[in-house]
Design a protein around this motif. Structure first.
Motif, PDB file in Angstrom:
ATOM      1  N   GLY A  57      25.150  36.142  56.351  1.00 50.33           N
ATOM      2  CA  GLY A  57      24.028  35.707  57.167  1.00 50.33           C
ATOM      3  C   GLY A  57      24.403  35.548  58.632  1.00 50.33           C
ATOM      4  N   GLN A  58      23.370  35.439  59.463  1.00 48.31           N
ATOM      5  CA  GLN A  58      23.552  35.185  60.880  1.00 48.31           C
ATOM      6  C   GLN A  58      22.613  34.063  61.293  1.00 48.31           C
ATOM      7  N   PRO A  59      23.010  33.286  62.299  1.00 46.54           N
ATOM      8  CA  PRO A  59      22.125  32.200  62.731  1.00 46.54           C
ATOM      9  C   PRO A  59      20.978  32.717  63.603  1.00 46.54           C
ATOM     10  N   PHE A  60      19.773  32.382  63.226  1.00 42.54           N
ATOM     11  CA  PHE A  60      18.586  32.678  64.033  1.00 42.54           C
ATOM     12  C   PHE A  60      17.871  31.360  64.284  1.00 42.54           C
ATOM     13  N   SER A  61      17.547  31.064  65.540  1.00 42.85           N
ATOM     14  CA  SER A  61      16.833  29.832  65.848  1.00 42.85           C
ATOM     15  C   SER A  61      15.608  30.074  66.730  1.00 42.85           C
ATOM     16  N   ASP A  62      15.453  31.303  67.232  1.00 46.15           N
ATOM     17  CA  ASP A  62      14.286  31.630  68.045  1.00 46.15           C
ATOM     18  C   ASP A  62      13.051  31.683  67.137  1.00 46.15           C
ATOM     19  N   PRO A  63      11.931  31.071  67.547  1.00 45.82           N
ATOM     20  CA  PRO A  63      10.727  31.070  66.707  1.00 45.82           C
ATOM     21  C   PRO A  63      10.201  32.460  66.356  1.00 45.82           C
ATOM     22  N   LYS A  64      10.554  33.477  67.154  1.00 44.18           N
ATOM     23  CA  LYS A  64      10.023  34.818  66.878  1.00 44.18           C
ATOM     24  C   LYS A  64      10.799  35.538  65.774  1.00 44.18           C
ATOM     25  N   TYR A  65      11.833  34.890  65.246  1.00 48.98           N
ATOM     26  CA  TYR A  65      12.616  35.471  64.160  1.00 48.98           C
ATOM     27  C   TYR A  65      12.481  34.642  62.893  1.00 48.98           C
ATOM     28  N   PHE A  66      12.661  35.313  61.765  1.00 55.46           N
ATOM     29  CA  PHE A  66      12.772  34.586  60.504  1.00 55.46           C
ATOM     30  C   PHE A  66      14.138  33.916  60.467  1.00 55.46           C
ATOM     31  N   TRP A  67      14.166  32.709  59.957  1.00 49.63           N
ATOM     32  CA  TRP A  67      15.419  31.969  59.863  1.00 49.63           C
ATOM     33  C   TRP A  67      15.961  32.074  58.451  1.00 49.63           C
ATOM     34  N   GLY A  68      17.278  32.122  58.355  1.00 47.82           N
ATOM     35  CA  GLY A  68      17.927  32.194  57.053  1.00 47.82           C
ATOM     36  C   GLY A  68      18.231  30.816  56.505  1.00 47.82           C
ATOM     37  N   ARG A  69      18.975  30.832  55.462  1.00 48.17           N
ATOM     38  CA  ARG A  69      19.401  29.590  54.842  1.00 48.17           C
ATOM     39  C   ARG A  69      20.429  28.901  55.735  1.00 48.17           C
ATOM     40  N   PRO A  70      20.378  27.575  55.865  1.00 51.05           N
ATOM     41  CA  PRO A  70      21.376  26.899  56.703  1.00 51.05           C
ATOM     42  C   PRO A  70      22.790  27.158  56.191  1.00 51.05           C
ATOM     43  N   SER A  71      23.734  27.133  57.119  1.00 51.90           N
ATOM     44  CA  SER A  71      25.134  27.343  56.766  1.00 51.90           C
ATOM     45  C   SER A  71      25.921  26.064  57.021  1.00 51.90           C
ATOM     46  N   ALA A  72      26.803  25.720  56.088  1.00 47.92           N
ATOM     47  CA  ALA A  72      27.625  24.520  56.223  1.00 47.92           C
ATOM     48  C   ALA A  72      29.044  24.845  56.661  1.00 47.92           C
ATOM     49  N   THR A  73      29.293  26.104  57.065  1.00 50.14           N
ATOM     50  CA  THR A  73      30.656  26.468  57.464  1.00 50.14           C
ATOM     51  C   THR A  73      30.977  25.916  58.849  1.00 50.14           C
ATOM     52  N   THR A  74      32.253  25.719  59.095  1.00 50.15           N
ATOM     53  CA  THR A  74      32.704  25.219  60.392  1.00 50.15           C
ATOM     54  C   THR A  74      33.770  26.153  60.941  1.00 50.15           C
ATOM     55  N   PRO A  75      34.014  26.202  62.220  1.00 48.21           N
ATOM     56  CA  PRO A  75      33.354  25.442  63.279  1.00 48.21           C
ATOM     57  C   PRO A  75      32.020  26.042  63.715  1.00 48.21           C
ATOM     58  N   VAL A  76      31.697  27.247  63.228  1.00 46.31           N
ATOM     59  CA  VAL A  76      30.423  27.881  63.573  1.00 46.31           C
ATOM     60  C   VAL A  76      29.692  28.260  62.290  1.00 46.31           C
ATOM     61  N   PRO A  77      28.363  28.392  62.339  1.00 42.68           N
ATOM     62  CA  PRO A  77      27.624  28.799  61.142  1.00 42.68           C
ATOM     63  C   PRO A  77      28.004  30.211  60.698  1.00 42.68           C
ATOM     64  N   TYR A  78      27.924  30.442  59.394  1.00 41.19           N
ATOM     65  CA  TYR A  78      28.187  31.748  58.782  1.00 41.19           C
ATOM     66  C   TYR A  78      29.591  32.257  59.114  1.00 41.19           C
ATOM     67  N   ASN A  79      30.540  31.351  59.144  1.00 36.51           N
ATOM     68  CA  ASN A  79      31.933  31.694  59.408  1.00 36.51           C
ATOM     69  C   ASN A  79      32.569  32.151  58.095  1.00 36.51           C
ATOM     70  N   ALA A  80      32.772  33.453  57.958  1.00 37.14           N
ATOM     71  CA  ALA A  80      33.297  34.001  56.700  1.00 37.14           C
ATOM     72  C   ALA A  80      34.708  33.525  56.397  1.00 37.14           C
ATOM     73  N   ALA A  81      35.437  33.083  57.409  1.00 38.81           N
ATOM     74  CA  ALA A  81      36.794  32.591  57.190  1.00 38.81           C
ATOM     75  C   ALA A  81      36.805  31.168  56.660  1.00 38.81           C
ATOM     76  N   ALA A  82      35.645  30.511  56.666  1.00 36.41           N
ATOM     77  CA  ALA A  82      35.582  29.111  56.203  1.00 36.41           C
ATOM     78  C   ALA A  82      34.440  28.933  55.221  1.00 36.41           C
ATOM     79  N   SER A  83      34.265  29.904  54.341  1.00 37.49           N
ATOM     80  CA  SER A  83      33.157  29.862  53.391  1.00 37.49           C
ATOM     81  C   SER A  83      33.207  28.607  52.525  1.00 37.49           C
ATOM     82  N   GLY A  84      32.063  27.958  52.397  1.00 35.38           N
ATOM     83  CA  GLY A  84      31.976  26.759  51.573  1.00 35.38           C
ATOM     84  C   GLY A  84      30.685  26.012  51.831  1.00 35.38           C
ATOM     85  N   SER A  85      30.345  25.140  50.914  1.00 36.76           N
ATOM     86  CA  SER A  85      29.108  24.376  51.040  1.00 36.76           C
ATOM     87  C   SER A  85      29.389  23.012  51.638  1.00 36.76           C
ATOM     88  N   SER A  86      28.324  22.222  51.797  1.00 33.29           N
ATOM     89  CA  SER A  86      28.482  20.880  52.353  1.00 33.29           C
ATOM     90  C   SER A  86      29.056  19.916  51.324  1.00 33.29           C
TER      91      SER A  86
END
Length: 199
Positions: A57-86
């Motif tokens: 996934g990728q982070p989308f926050s602009d109202p003109k885009y569909f938003w995906g499921r929230p990501s709990a990865t750190t330090p940035v969302p959808y960080n494949a190197a830190a895959s995991g839930s909250s």
């Protein structure tokens, strides 16, 4: 002593070649031949300018885009190197306070006026934190906001969602889903076509 060392060294070299070189090369070759898209990460976009992967996934926050499921990865969302839930369980008040309420407020602030209950995948992260898909219900919930932000009719956006909806794999496995990146790229293409000057 030499009689013992020589077979051990030969075995080491043979197995290193077989399992470290020949087998990986054969598997890679077969994957590239039979499943080239999947073997290369299911990349979306032109080869010289990829825009993402259909699997992350990728982070989308602009109202003109569909938003995906929230990501709990750190330090940035959808960080494949830190895959995991909250790791917050459904009965943990921290789940509601840290994830659900802020996400509801974010959806409302973006102009999502749908009065139906918010689909759970829009306010909770997945187990991987990388989920690229949302449910058709989550996409339908956002149609009015996206249509209004882009100046499109809800019917046009609804048709794009319907086209982007994938069914169960082999008609049996999984649930219907919508890939957020592919849907947003289709939206951009539609908006660009409508905005293009007519000759």
């Amino acid at each position: 002593m030499r009689a013992l060392i020589r077979p051990a060294v030969v075995s080491l070299l043979l197995f290193t070649a077989a399992t470290g070189l020949i087998y990986p090369a054969a598997v890679t070759g077969v994957a590239q031949l039979l499943f080239p898209t999947q073997a290369n990460g299911t990349v979306i976009g032109p080869r010289d300018r990829p825009v993402g992967s259909a699997l992350i996934g990728q982070p989308f926050s602009d109202p003109k885009y569909f938003w995906g499921r929230p990501s709990a990865t750190t330090p940035v969302p959808y960080n494949a190197a830190a895959s995991g839930s909250s790791n917050f369980g459904p009965s943990n008040p921290a789940l509601v306070d840290s994830e659900v309420r802020p996400r509801i407020a974010q959806l409302r602030a973006a102009g999502t006026l749908d009065t139906t209950p918010i689909p759970v995948d829009l306010v909770t992260s997945s187990a991987s934190g990388l989920d690229p898909d949302i449910t058709p219900a989550a996409a339908a919930y956002q149609i009015s906001r996206v249509a209004r932000a882009r100046g499109l009719s809800a019917d046009v956006v609804r048709a794009l969602v319907a086209r982007a909806t994938e069914g169960r794999q082999f008609g049996v496995f999984g649930e219907p889903r919508v890939n957020v990146l592919r849907l947003n790229l289709a939206l951009d293409s539609t908006t660009a076509v409508r905005a293009a000057p007519r000759e």
